[in-house]
Scaffold this active site. Structure first.
Site, PDB file in Angstrom:
ATOM      1  N   SER A 118      -7.634  -6.585  -5.902  1.00 39.81           N
ATOM      2  CA  SER A 118      -7.547  -7.412  -4.692  1.00 39.81           C
ATOM      3  C   SER A 118      -8.608  -8.511  -4.627  1.00 39.81           C
ATOM      4  O   SER A 118      -8.281  -9.650  -4.260  1.00 39.81           O
ATOM      5  CB  SER A 118      -7.623  -6.527  -3.443  1.00 39.81           C
ATOM      6  OG  SER A 118      -6.462  -5.736  -3.331  1.00 39.81           O
ATOM      7  N   ASN A 173      -1.876  -1.229   5.588  1.00 39.29           N
ATOM      8  CA  ASN A 173      -2.673  -1.680   4.446  1.00 39.29           C
ATOM      9  C   ASN A 173      -3.397  -2.990   4.728  1.00 39.29           C
ATOM     10  O   ASN A 173      -4.086  -3.518   3.875  1.00 39.29           O
ATOM     11  CB  ASN A 173      -1.796  -1.827   3.184  1.00 39.29           C
ATOM     12  CG  ASN A 173      -0.967  -3.101   3.194  1.00 39.29           C
ATOM     13  OD1 ASN A 173      -0.556  -3.588   4.252  1.00 39.29           O
ATOM     14  ND2 ASN A 173      -0.701  -3.642   2.018  1.00 39.29           N
ATOM     15  N   ASP A 175       3.000  -4.042   2.099  1.00 42.06           N
ATOM     16  CA  ASP A 175       3.603  -3.430   0.916  1.00 42.06           C
ATOM     17  C   ASP A 175       5.129  -3.533   0.958  1.00 42.06           C
ATOM     18  O   ASP A 175       5.774  -3.818  -0.055  1.00 42.06           O
ATOM     19  CB  ASP A 175       3.213  -1.950   0.810  1.00 42.06           C
ATOM     20  CG  ASP A 175       1.784  -1.742   0.356  1.00 42.06           C
ATOM     21  OD1 ASP A 175       1.261  -2.621  -0.366  1.00 42.06           O
ATOM     22  OD2 ASP A 175       1.178  -0.714   0.719  1.00 42.06           O
ATOM     23  N   LYS A 193      -4.865   4.386   4.610  1.00 42.20           N
ATOM     24  CA  LYS A 193      -3.724   3.715   5.223  1.00 42.20           C
ATOM     25  C   LYS A 193      -3.228   4.400   6.490  1.00 42.20           C
ATOM     26  O   LYS A 193      -2.667   3.743   7.366  1.00 42.20           O
ATOM     27  CB  LYS A 193      -2.586   3.586   4.209  1.00 42.20           C
ATOM     28  CG  LYS A 193      -2.906   2.648   3.056  1.00 42.20           C
ATOM     29  CD  LYS A 193      -1.719   2.462   2.136  1.00 42.20           C
ATOM     30  CE  LYS A 193      -2.039   1.508   0.996  1.00 42.20           C
ATOM     31  NZ  LYS A 193      -0.861   1.251   0.132  1.00 42.20           N
ATOM     32  N   SER A 237      -9.833  -1.963  -8.114  1.00 48.48           N
ATOM     33  CA  SER A 237      -8.957  -2.828  -7.324  1.00 48.48           C
ATOM     34  C   SER A 237      -8.928  -4.265  -7.847  1.00 48.48           C
ATOM     35  O   SER A 237      -9.965  -4.867  -8.138  1.00 48.48           O
ATOM     36  CB  SER A 237      -9.413  -2.827  -5.865  1.00 48.48           C
ATOM     37  OG  SER A 237      -8.623  -3.725  -5.109  1.00 48.48           O
TER      38      SER A 237
END
Length: 279
Positions: free
Chosen positions: A24, A94, A110, A73, A22
């Protein structure tokens, strides 16, 4: 006018399985640094569908929010106090934000992130579009196309079951969806907007069928990049990093209360990380 942070310290993280890949943490930490949020941290945690309830139960009031990737999710929805209309439209969360009263609110960045990425490249409206694939990201693509596409969306899929699924999502989201067999996917490359939602390698065979003059390609992968399809494309190309950065901008704003989040700094950090991984 910029908004100040909702709290001086906070913990956040991205959850999923697998999660080591990831980007993120890189994006969110870059935002914290740019915003001067020295008391904020962002981590990654390997959490499976079976483990999400236990993880949430173990959080204290220092936590401000969570980013969720697959397979969480949908699994998280019954564990929340409420979700936004956007998240409900595709049955996918998310982003989880924790209120001062402990309330757990779910959202989906998203969809608006995809719209923002397209608008950044000047794509505000198209007459028709193609979606390659029918997985979880494809439903978010349809939700975005409900805002962007005036006419028909053609989804190229590998099975009749997936075709039915995409048509159901279209009906639910108010999008006119026509489905076609994956073997004919090269035909869809002539659309003014093509959104590829497939796993790595799935569209490599289409690279040789790219038209000489194309519309816009939005390939949601970011590693490896470029994909064979993106490298062969003749026209504007958006990648998975564009989507990831724009949805992360919205997550930072929701979790910290700081608006606007630093898009440029987050994108630069993501690009640098991908360059490092590549070599």
């Amino acid at each position: 006018m910029p908004h100040s942070p909702s709290r001086t310290t906070g913990r956040a993280a991205v959850l999923g399985s697998p999660i080591t890949h990831s980007l993120s943490p890189v994006l969110h930490r870059a935002a914290y640094a740019e915003l001067g949020l020295d008391g904020w941290t962002y981590e990654r945690h390997e959490v499976t569908e079976d483990g999400i309830a236990g993880f949430l139960a173990g959080l204290d009031t220092s936590w401000a929010g969570l980013s969720l990737t697959m397979p969480l999710k949908r699994a998280v929805i019954p564990l929340l106090d409420g979700i936004s209309e956007t998240a409900a439209s595709v049955e996918a969360v998310n982003t989880v934000v924790f209120g001062p009263d402990g309330r757990r609110s779910g959202d989906n960045t998203d969809i608006p992130g995809m719209i923002a990425a397209l608008e950044e490249r000047g794509v505000h409206s198209v007459e028709s579009a193609t979606v390659l694939g029918a997985g979880a990201t494809a439903s978010s693509a349809l939700a975005a196309l409900a805002r962007v596409c005036k006419g028909e969306v053609t989804a190229y899929v590998r099975s009749e079951e997936r075709a039915r699924q995409m048509r159901r999502w279209g009906e639910r989201l108010g999008v006119e969806v026509r489905t076609a067999d994956w073997a004919r996917a090269a035909e869809g490359l002539r659309a003014p907007l093509v959104i590829s939602t497939t796993p790595s390698g799935a569209t490599d065979g289409l690279a040789q069928a790219v038209p000489a003059t194309g519309g816009t390609l939005f390939d949601v992968l970011y590693d490896p990049w470029p994909t064979a399809l993106a490298a062969a494309w003749h026209g504007p190309v958006l990648g998975g990093l564009d989507l990831l950065v724009h949805q992360a901008v919205l997550q930072v704003e929701l979790m910290t209360g700081c608006r606007p989040a630093p898009l440029a700094a987050m994108r630069a950090a993501g690009e640098q990380e991908l360059r490092s991984r590549a070599g």
